[in-house]
Design an enzyme around this catalytic site. Structure first.
Site, PDB file in Angstrom:
ATOM      1  N   SER A  76       0.801  -1.219   0.000  1.00 28.53           N
ATOM      2  CA  SER A  76       0.000   0.000   0.000  1.00 28.53           C
ATOM      3  C   SER A  76       0.837   1.274   0.000  1.00 28.53           C
ATOM      4  O   SER A  76       0.295   2.353  -0.173  1.00 28.53           O
ATOM      5  CB  SER A  76      -0.963   0.009   1.189  1.00 28.53           C
ATOM      6  OG  SER A  76      -0.255   0.183   2.387  1.00 28.53           O
ATOM      7  N   LYS A  85       0.289   4.327   6.829  1.00 24.64           N
ATOM      8  CA  LYS A  85      -0.320   5.175   5.801  1.00 24.64           C
ATOM      9  C   LYS A  85       0.168   6.616   5.965  1.00 24.64           C
ATOM     10  O   LYS A  85       0.725   6.986   7.000  1.00 24.64           O
ATOM     11  CB  LYS A  85      -1.856   5.169   5.950  1.00 24.64           C
ATOM     12  CG  LYS A  85      -2.523   3.805   5.739  1.00 24.64           C
ATOM     13  CD  LYS A  85      -2.563   3.397   4.277  1.00 24.64           C
ATOM     14  CE  LYS A  85      -3.198   2.011   4.091  1.00 24.64           C
ATOM     15  NZ  LYS A  85      -2.424   0.914   4.696  1.00 24.64           N
TER      16      LYS A  85
END
Lengths: 200, 200
Positions: free
Chosen positions: B118, B155
DNA sequence: ATTCATACTGTAATTATATACAGTATTAAA
DNA sequence: TTTAATACTGTATATAATTACAGTATGAAT
């Protein structure tokens, strides 16, 4: 490790290895036994020389009171911009030195600061430090540090034969570099075995 | 560090700190002086207890002949897969320990092994280790380690307000995660301050 | 030409250190 | 309730270790 004589270097290395193996520095006697000195004063003299040259500190009256003046410990050079023509590890190219880090399963000879964005598709970004091993055999598909006409570059080696070498930038915007090693000066400086990034 | 009494723990910590500060282990006398013992035998007894419990080795007849059996001196945990619900640094999550590395301008509390793809657009790949600092204030646009309903995730923090938090995967194939922190359990475990990759 | 650094041998003394033995007091386990 | 472990004091001693002093020999620097 420059102004040390070869004997002094040996003594210094012995002290380092003792510390890393046993967990404490050697006594004069242990040094003498190892090197076959018949007098502990031989070791004493060497220690004084090492102290004078700034490689160790000696705490008087303290058994095993030898401390290494860090910064020369197991430090590995970080290579910044490479001056044209100069060997990788030339003094002028060394940005700083940092400890040997267990970041790689291979040995690390030096770290190289990455310039440019030619390898971003494999997660190597500008200013990252790549860990370089000089001794691993250069293999197809490894990330190699190559010197092309005195220009140091990091690329994936896609082909390696006597008359054709292909270096690939891992960035869609760049084309493969196809070289005839007989026509152009090409040297492999090492293989990339790791990466360190500082995120500030 | 479990079957040690609190006093023994103190002694053990003292030995560790002596080694890291001075470069060699303490003598019985140095231990006694530090703790205010009036007899070196108090230290001797403690050393024997530590030896019996397997925390140190004692080399008889050797000055400062103490070696630590733990090699977690300045070692920083590497966190592998995080079990649901368990604190980050819980024993079960610790994959191994590696030395404190000067890879970051910030302190590093632990390293976290990256799962998934990700964050590939910012050069963070699967199996990389990211260096995590727990204390830096969580800021917009930093790469954060967040715990979302017991799921640990890395993230970029794109928005942070009382009723809206946006976490962005740096990968075109993933969508932003938009959270109402009042409705979902969200904790920030730390900020990513560096990266280590082993290329084999 | 002479001083200095290096690289040792040989001896010896002071002190640093490990470590045993004999105790005391407290607490936890069998 | 007796034993064992913990946490020390106090004394003593053999030996480990530092380190000074006095040499010898070689090669490099001034």
């Amino acid at each position: 490790m420059n102004n040390l004589t070869s004997r002094q270097k040996e003594i210094f290395e012995f002290i380092k290895s003792k510390i890393s193996k046993e967990g404490y520095p050697p006594t004069r006697m242990e040094i003498s036994n190892y090197f076959g000195f018949k007098s502990p004063n031989a070791a004493e003299d060497h220690l004084k020389a090492l102290k004078k040259k700034g490689f160790i500190e000696i705490l008087s009256g303290t058994s095993r009171g030898i401390s290494l003046n860090e910064n020369l410990l197991d430090h590995i050079p970080v290579i910044g911009l490479v001056s044209a023509g100069s060997p990788m590890l030339a003094e002028e190219n060394i940005e700083k030195k940092i400890p040997a880090l267990p970041i790689s399963t291979h040995g690390v000879d030096y770290y190289l600061r990455v310039k440019g964005d030619s390898m971003i598709d494999v997660g190597i970004f500008e200013n990252d430090l790549i860990a370089v091993n000089k001794d691993i055999k250069i293999k197809k598909n490894s990330i190699v540090i190559a010197r092309l006409d005195n220009d140091v570059t990091v690329k994936t080696l896609k082909e390696l034969s006597d008359n054709k070498v292909v270096l690939r930038a891992e960035n869609k915007n760049y084309e493969d570099i196809v070289i005839d090693p007989n026509k152009v000066s090409l040297n492999f400086e090492g293989t990339c075995v790791g990466l360190i990034r500082n995120i500030s």
